[in-house]
Design a protein around this motif. Structure first.
Motif, PDB file in Angstrom:
ATOM      1  N   ALA A 146      -5.695  12.055  -5.995  1.00 12.26           N
ATOM      2  CA  ALA A 146      -5.783  12.994  -7.369  1.00 12.26           C
ATOM      3  C   ALA A 146      -4.661  14.446  -7.223  1.00 12.26           C
ATOM      4  O   ALA A 146      -4.007  14.524  -7.960  1.00 12.26           O
ATOM      5  CB  ALA A 146      -7.043  13.426  -7.705  1.00 12.26           C
ATOM      6  N   ARG A 147      -4.997  14.906  -6.009  1.00 11.73           N
ATOM      7  CA  ARG A 147      -3.949  16.038  -5.775  1.00 11.73           C
ATOM      8  C   ARG A 147      -2.864  15.819  -5.915  1.00 11.73           C
ATOM      9  O   ARG A 147      -1.645  16.235  -6.376  1.00 11.73           O
ATOM     10  CB  ARG A 147      -4.551  16.800  -4.515  1.00 11.73           C
ATOM     11  CG  ARG A 147      -5.562  17.513  -4.669  1.00 11.73           C
ATOM     12  CD  ARG A 147      -5.735  18.454  -3.135  1.00 11.73           C
ATOM     13  NE  ARG A 147      -6.205  17.608  -2.320  1.00 11.73           N
ATOM     14  CZ  ARG A 147      -7.468  17.341  -1.672  1.00 11.73           C
ATOM     15  NH1 ARG A 147      -8.494  17.863  -2.638  1.00 11.73           N
ATOM     16  NH2 ARG A 147      -7.767  16.544  -0.810  1.00 11.73           N
ATOM     17  N   ARG A 148      -2.231  14.643  -4.995  1.00  9.17           N
ATOM     18  CA  ARG A 148      -0.707  13.916  -5.151  1.00  9.17           C
ATOM     19  C   ARG A 148      -0.198  13.592  -6.299  1.00  9.17           C
ATOM     20  O   ARG A 148       0.951  13.870  -6.441  1.00  9.17           O
ATOM     21  CB  ARG A 148      -0.834  12.920  -3.991  1.00  9.17           C
ATOM     22  CG  ARG A 148      -0.942  13.457  -2.619  1.00  9.17           C
ATOM     23  CD  ARG A 148      -0.625  12.511  -1.475  1.00  9.17           C
ATOM     24  NE  ARG A 148      -1.617  11.531  -1.375  1.00  9.17           N
ATOM     25  CZ  ARG A 148      -1.332  10.007  -1.978  1.00  9.17           C
ATOM     26  NH1 ARG A 148      -0.324   9.805  -2.602  1.00  9.17           N
ATOM     27  NH2 ARG A 148      -2.413   9.441  -1.513  1.00  9.17           N
ATOM     28  N   HIS A 149      -1.000  13.247  -7.100  1.00  5.68           N
ATOM     29  CA  HIS A 149      -0.538  12.713  -8.330  1.00  5.68           C
ATOM     30  C   HIS A 149      -1.113  13.506  -9.611  1.00  5.68           C
ATOM     31  O   HIS A 149      -0.641  13.162 -10.791  1.00  5.68           O
ATOM     32  CB  HIS A 149      -1.064  11.282  -8.799  1.00  5.68           C
ATOM     33  CG  HIS A 149      -0.603  10.086  -7.891  1.00  5.68           C
ATOM     34  ND1 HIS A 149       0.418   9.566  -7.886  1.00  5.68           N
ATOM     35  CD2 HIS A 149      -0.950   9.878  -6.695  1.00  5.68           C
ATOM     36  CE1 HIS A 149       0.748   8.557  -6.894  1.00  5.68           C
ATOM     37  NE2 HIS A 149      -0.366   8.753  -6.135  1.00  5.68           N
ATOM     38  N   GLY A 150      -1.513  14.514  -9.424  1.00  5.10           N
ATOM     39  CA  GLY A 150      -1.742  15.568 -10.283  1.00  5.10           C
ATOM     40  C   GLY A 150      -2.865  15.166 -11.388  1.00  5.10           C
ATOM     41  O   GLY A 150      -2.687  15.284 -12.695  1.00  5.10           O
ATOM     42  N   LEU A 151      -3.982  14.455 -10.968  1.00  4.96           N
ATOM     43  CA  LEU A 151      -4.840  13.671 -11.960  1.00  4.96           C
ATOM     44  C   LEU A 151      -6.138  14.648 -11.907  1.00  4.96           C
ATOM     45  O   LEU A 151      -6.474  15.290 -10.897  1.00  4.96           O
ATOM     46  CB  LEU A 151      -5.087  12.430 -11.266  1.00  4.96           C
ATOM     47  CG  LEU A 151      -3.969  11.365 -11.299  1.00  4.96           C
ATOM     48  CD1 LEU A 151      -4.723  10.255 -10.765  1.00  4.96           C
ATOM     49  CD2 LEU A 151      -3.328  11.183 -12.542  1.00  4.96           C
ATOM     50  N   ARG A 152      -6.709  14.432 -12.901  1.00  2.00           N
ATOM     51  CA  ARG A 152      -8.331  15.380 -13.047  1.00  2.00           C
ATOM     52  C   ARG A 152      -9.009  14.270 -12.631  1.00  2.00           C
ATOM     53  O   ARG A 152      -9.056  12.764 -12.408  1.00  2.00           O
ATOM     54  CB  ARG A 152      -8.746  15.379 -14.642  1.00  2.00           C
ATOM     55  CG  ARG A 152      -7.674  16.201 -15.415  1.00  2.00           C
ATOM     56  CD  ARG A 152      -7.891  17.646 -15.105  1.00  2.00           C
ATOM     57  NE  ARG A 152      -7.608  18.460 -16.175  1.00  2.00           N
ATOM     58  CZ  ARG A 152      -7.861  19.871 -16.007  1.00  2.00           C
ATOM     59  NH1 ARG A 152      -8.628  20.329 -15.069  1.00  2.00           N
ATOM     60  NH2 ARG A 152      -7.326  20.422 -17.081  1.00  2.00           N
ATOM     61  N   VAL A 153     -10.307  14.610 -11.913  1.00  3.69           N
ATOM     62  CA  VAL A 153     -11.139  13.860 -11.473  1.00  3.69           C
ATOM     63  C   VAL A 153     -12.663  14.194 -12.178  1.00  3.69           C
ATOM     64  O   VAL A 153     -13.104  15.361 -12.226  1.00  3.69           O
ATOM     65  CB  VAL A 153     -11.664  13.921  -9.954  1.00  3.69           C
ATOM     66  CG1 VAL A 153     -12.891  13.356  -9.405  1.00  3.69           C
ATOM     67  CG2 VAL A 153     -10.216  13.526  -9.270  1.00  3.69           C
ATOM     68  N   VAL A 154     -13.246  13.278 -12.901  1.00  7.14           N
ATOM     69  CA  VAL A 154     -14.430  13.500 -13.394  1.00  7.14           C
ATOM     70  C   VAL A 154     -15.362  12.541 -12.619  1.00  7.14           C
ATOM     71  O   VAL A 154     -15.062  11.475 -12.335  1.00  7.14           O
ATOM     72  CB  VAL A 154     -14.506  13.053 -14.623  1.00  7.14           C
ATOM     73  CG1 VAL A 154     -15.974  13.118 -15.440  1.00  7.14           C
ATOM     74  CG2 VAL A 154     -13.602  13.660 -15.663  1.00  7.14           C
ATOM     75  N   GLU A 155     -16.677  13.300 -12.135  1.00  7.27           N
ATOM     76  CA  GLU A 155     -17.720  12.330 -11.475  1.00  7.27           C
ATOM     77  C   GLU A 155     -18.691  12.179 -12.240  1.00  7.27           C
ATOM     78  O   GLU A 155     -19.353  12.930 -12.959  1.00  7.27           O
ATOM     79  CB  GLU A 155     -18.120  13.263 -10.131  1.00  7.27           C
ATOM     80  CG  GLU A 155     -16.975  13.550  -9.053  1.00  7.27           C
ATOM     81  CD  GLU A 155     -17.380  14.530  -8.198  1.00  7.27           C
ATOM     82  OE1 GLU A 155     -18.318  14.055  -7.371  1.00  7.27           O
ATOM     83  OE2 GLU A 155     -16.992  15.537  -8.043  1.00  7.27           O
ATOM     84  N   ASP A 156     -19.212  10.902 -12.620  1.00  5.19           N
ATOM     85  CA  ASP A 156     -20.491  10.297 -13.070  1.00  5.19           C
ATOM     86  C   ASP A 156     -21.512  10.213 -11.759  1.00  5.19           C
ATOM     87  O   ASP A 156     -21.550   9.483 -11.126  1.00  5.19           O
ATOM     88  CB  ASP A 156     -20.134   8.895 -13.465  1.00  5.19           C
ATOM     89  CG  ASP A 156     -21.334   8.361 -14.396  1.00  5.19           C
ATOM     90  OD1 ASP A 156     -22.601   9.001 -14.346  1.00  5.19           O
ATOM     91  OD2 ASP A 156     -21.326   7.378 -15.203  1.00  5.19           O
TER      92      ASP A 156
END
Length: 364
Positions: A146-156
């Protein structure tokens, strides 16, 4: 002896006096929406998870779709998610107009982190990590991607209240952790309820405004929001159960430890626990190629079971428009054909569990 797959009444009777006292306290207060019980629960649950902020909501599904809404993820965007999750996880994505991109699960029923990077496109905006059945997912490589690709992370975290990876609580790795407090959860309410946790003050404020018709001040609406408020009664009852989470978790570990040690049938695959992760045992899920035979056999002995879940989202009628056919996700589909949740609940007696274990081990 009749054994149900879950017994919510036993969880009530464990702390009956406290639940009833709290219910009467709330009813007599004359304040039933967004009062001191909700505020206190939000503070206590944030502290429990190790987050800075918690915002109570009406359900776990609301937590999911509101999370993506406040992150600005919608039409034309893609969200990576595991294929074997409950359909509510996927609904959290599609309600906002975004598209789910399915990844196969690993041997622990969670997203296979090694497959995520290959599914990233220029439309990918987030990864939805589902900590399924109560075991924490493999968060280190996921957060690195996520950090390397600039992605958000949502946890269910609907099934993982209290589970940890590397000592850190689920729900606190990404931008937002989404929780359900449906009655069957380890931290269960007495009706629908949910929450998000976050360390970002803007996200917390945006969710607080959005849940209350988009209003930060009564009758002054900043955005077009929704009505998704954790009510005072549920918040108060959740506070009671939250105060007992350590002993409730220990009880589930005791029960499941015995299952792991004493279930020995060669046709049944027991769940595994990942190194560095903890499992809080929302469900005890076995796998067997003889599932229907086992279900029928246990039904004859009045032992109930549940399949979590018989139809994966990509093959559901609801998501037929996505264009997936059988064989699209073979591991996900294999799990859907073979998983079975056996009886597990707080307050399960040693005699009840022994009856289940003996029956399964004698399965012919």
């Amino acid at each position: 002896m009749k054994i149900m797959p879950n017994r919510l009444d036993k969880g009530f009777y464990l702390y009956q006096e406290e639940f009833e006292k709290k219910a009467l306290e709330v009813l007599r207060s004359g304040w039933y929406v967004l009062g001191k019980e909700v505020q206190s629960f939000e503070e206590e649950f944030a502290a429990y998870t190790g987050s800075r902020y918690c915002v109570g909501l009406a359900s776990g599904l609301d937590a999911l779709w509101i999370a993506f809404r406040v992150l600005g993820i919608g039409k034309g965007d893609e969200v990576i998610v595991q294929g074997n999750t409950y359909i509510a996880s996927v609904m959290g994505i599609t309600i906002n107009g975004a598209a789910p991109v399915f990844v196969e699960p690993d041997e622990y029923f969670n997203i296979d982190a090694s497959q995520i990077e290959d599914r990233i496109t220029d439309r990918t905006k987030a990864i939805l990590v589902v900590h399924l059945y109560g075991q924490a997912s493999n968060m280190a490589p996921i957060m690195d991607i996520a950090r390397r690709h600039g992605l958000r992370v949502v946890e269910d975290c609907a099934q993982s209240h209290g589970a940890r990876f590397g000592g850190q609580m689920t729900g606190t790795f990404g931008d937002i952790g989404c929780f359900s407090f449906y009655p069957s959860k380890n931290l269960g309410a007495f009706g629908d309820a949910g929450a998000i946790v976050t360390n970002d003050p803007k996200i917390a404020e945006d969710v607080r405004v959005f849940r209350n018709y988009g209003s930060e001040k009564r009758y002054y609406n900043r955005v077009v929001g929704t009505n998704s408020r954790l009510d005072e009664l549920q918040a108060g009852l959740l506070r009671v159960r939250l105060s007992h989470m350590e002993e409730l978790e220990a009880d589930k570990r005791r029960i499941c430890g015995r299952y792991l040690a004493e279930l020995t049938h060669p046709d049944i695959v027991l769940p595994s626990i990942r190194d560095g992760a903890t499992h809080i045992w929302h469900q005890f899920v076995v796998r067997t190629e003889r599932r229907q035979e086992l279900i029928d056999y246990l039904n004859d002995r009045e032992i109930g079971t549940i399949i979590h879940y018989p139809i994966p989202p990509h093959l559901s009628e609801a998501y037929r428009y996505l264009g997936f056919g059988e064989g699209s996700l073979p591991i996900t589909e294999c799990y859907a054909r073979t998983v079975l949740s056996i009886p597990l609940y707080n307050g399960m007696t040693a005699e009840e569990q022994e009856y289940v274990i003996e029956a399964i081990n004698r399965f012919q």
